[in-house]
Design a protein around this motif. Sequence first.
Motif, short mmCIF file in Angstrom:
data_model
loop_
_atom_site.label_atom_id
_atom_site.label_comp_id
_atom_site.label_asym_id
_atom_site.label_seq_id
_atom_site.Cartn_x
_atom_site.Cartn_y
_atom_site.Cartn_z
N ILE A 169 18.23 -7.05 -37.13
CA ILE A 169 17.59 -5.75 -36.85
C ILE A 169 16.07 -5.92 -36.80
N THR A 170 15.54 -6.79 -37.66
CA THR A 170 14.10 -7.01 -37.60
C THR A 170 13.73 -7.70 -36.29
N GLY A 171 14.58 -8.65 -35.86
CA GLY A 171 14.34 -9.33 -34.60
C GLY A 171 14.34 -8.35 -33.44
N VAL A 195 18.27 -6.44 -26.56
CA VAL A 195 18.17 -5.69 -27.81
C VAL A 195 19.51 -5.05 -28.14
N LEU A 196 20.11 -4.49 -27.10
CA LEU A 196 21.39 -3.82 -27.30
C LEU A 196 22.43 -4.80 -27.82
N LEU A 197 22.44 -5.98 -27.22
CA LEU A 197 23.40 -7.01 -27.61
C LEU A 197 23.17 -7.40 -29.08
N THR A 198 21.91 -7.64 -29.40
CA THR A 198 21.57 -8.03 -30.77
C THR A 198 22.02 -6.97 -31.76
N LEU A 199 21.69 -5.72 -31.44
CA LEU A 199 22.04 -4.64 -32.36
C LEU A 199 23.55 -4.48 -32.45
N GLY A 200 24.20 -4.61 -31.30
CA GLY A 200 25.65 -4.48 -31.28
C GLY A 200 26.30 -5.47 -32.23
N THR A 201 25.91 -6.74 -32.12
CA THR A 201 26.50 -7.72 -33.02
C THR A 201 26.06 -7.46 -34.45
#
Lengths: 485, 281
Positions: free
Chosen positions: B77-79, B107-113
């Motif tokens: 989330i920080t990333g 960003v969406l992908l990161t947050l999703g995972t």
Amino acid sequence: MSDIPELSSVGVLRWIWRQLTSMRVALILLLLLGVAAIPGSIFPQRTQNPMKVQEFFTQNPGLAKWMDAIKLFDVYSSPWFSAIYLLLFISLVGCVLPRTFSHLKAVGAQPPLTPKFLDRMEFYATVNGNPAVALDKSEKWLKKNRFRIRREENSISAEKGYLRETGNLLFHLSLLLILVAVGVGSLFGSKGEAILNVGERFINTPTSYDTLSFGKFQSEGSLIPFSLKVTDFVATYDPATNAPTDYKLTVSASNPIGSKEETKIIKVNSPLTYASTKIYLQANGYSPVVAIHDKSGKLVFEGPVAFLPQDANLTSLGAIKVPDMSPQIGFVATFVPTAARDSKRGAFSAYPEALDPRLLVSVWAGNLGLDSGIPQSVYRIDTSKMTRIGLKSLGLNQTYNFGEGTITFEGVKSWVNLQIVDDPGKMYALLGAILAVLGLLISLFTRQRRIWIKIGDTVEIAGLAKNGMTGLKEEIDQLSKELKG
Amino acid sequence: MVLVTIAFFAYATEVAFSMKNNDDNDKTDFDFTRTTKSGRIGSIMMLLALFFLFGGVLFRGLSAQRVPWGNMYEFSITGAFAVTGAYIFGVIRYRLRWLGLPISFAVLLTLGTAVTVLYRPSAPLVPALKSTWLAIHVSAAIVSGGVFLLANAVAGTYLILDNIEKKGPRPTWALRLPTLEALDQLSYRLVAFVFPLWTFAVIAGAIWAESAWGRYWGWDPKETWAFITWVAYAAYLHARVTIGWRGRRAAWLCLFAGSTFLFNYVYVNIWGTGRHTYSGL
Ligand code: HEM
């Protein structure tokens, strides 16, 4: 093809040197270094995880032998890895030292002469100002903006941003410093570990260590003469997750031995420091305290025995060896700090603190194999020449009579594993690192550029920015405006 | 915690919305006044997302009573926050709005995972992570990562556009993207800008390792890959500055260097073995 040297040995050497210090080779070496570092992150390494390496050997003996031959388990000390960074080191020296000298000369020198054809430069403009005063005006403006100036009859050559090269050289020289520091650390340092129960004393001599390794040029006599006694160890855990939240080790230490003892706290992130020697808290566990009597009631063993933690709740395995009884007796034991039991796992630990400690022993009689000459793990017993004569789960202060004698579970102590490291190169590595960042910042954020003004029938202005850094156009526009007005 | 989760979903939807807008913008619409508008909505959504992300990170920190960089969920989330921040900075400073599509997708992908796979309730830190250097090291690494990814997005765009231009003139949706040369310069500038920060992050990590583990460098997989990333970017800078690589070759090298960073983050964190792997990701 002019690069092909005459075939004298000096010529060949010179050719090799020129190749080695060329940018292209430096780039290849740099990339190679990166690639060469990869296998060490994929295969287990002896220096980090010798157990894993052994596992690998038992699983794929053929492959492992072959891999070991090309040092895939010791990548970072392998000849090929060393070769790459030594070559890079030489390349760096060969590249940076000459540049340093020429930079030192350049700092005192004037900017280079104004080139003949200014219109080939990146920025070029003619200004319809008055040629008669243009040079004076430019000089004033350039001086105000702290350019170095070389004025000639009908032109000015100005340069700014020498710091860029200074920073760049500082960066590369700092890298050299770091490499040297790492070398010093591994040649002159020492590193060892010792397991101590709470209450025990450690004296910094080679015999006190469980393991100790010296750098090539370091001798046993150069260990710092300190001693310390472990007075207390407290581990705190988070009740919700059982994860440790804090370890606090209290010691009373004196350096040199015999001087006044001082109470010191050692934590995971704050080691005890004596000059270039540091004492770290590395690991901890439990040592059940047992007393063992033989059939006649004589005390044959009493004290804490360090057990090896197996999981996050500190279920620990250990071995108690009593070679002085006949037959020899060995206890293969499991210690659980907070006892719990279920059908699948049998006895296990539910919490890492010693709330309800239990000691499960299986008693073996026969030959412990201690005189076979093969070094044995203190946590294991080779039971191949022994027979089991008993099995028991002991609570605190309980005694179990196994026929040949009795064992009493008297209490629990904590043990700590101290890592004691002497690295005299460390401070230089840190210094090098700080200078490297400083140099980088200077070199990457300094804009180096040249501006020329030439008068003839018109006034010509031209500029050149190194690495296409932005901002020069604005500067030239400003100067043009100055000249027009 | 519930609040934070709701916030995550709220901005995740918003990012999705902005992505959809950018999608329309980039792919189907020819009327630039309309796409500008939807693009602007996208940017505003990203800005909003930035605030929500900041809130999310902050709440996480408050609920755990520490800097929120203790496990992979928190790094992610920080990333995401860092990448979004870098993007917004890029929009303002370099007019990078056109990057909205790939960035918001990332960003969406990161947050999703992060929300689905990596989520862990907040918990205190294990003792080795309790250090001021942790905060310094991790924040520097995360910011560097954000900018590296941005540079990668630029280099990737360069390669795609270069391929397109080789075949003929740009299609309509690509008309308003910067010139190849500008992209080339931009990815270099981004890397040159964060390389010192990344160097510093590695050094801070070494200082932390020294105080926690008794050695400043041990070729632990995480350290090794940080080193590889560093060497790769140094090579990239050399290739550009001293040998004069430009264009495709430079872009590929940039992508390669960036992928070593991603690899470190994904592979070493999840499947790696070294000391950087703490319980529960
Ligand atoms: C350990 C390996 C090395 C690292 C990490 C490294 C890193 C760097 C960095 C970050 C820059 C700055 C690039 C820029 O200004 O944008 C640079 C520049 C440079 N490096 Fe290295 N370097 C290394 C080895 C070498 C070697 C072996 C040589 C010589 C053969 C060399 C020669 C140069 C030169 C000539 C520049 C020129 C910069 C300029 O013209 O402004 N470097 N290096």
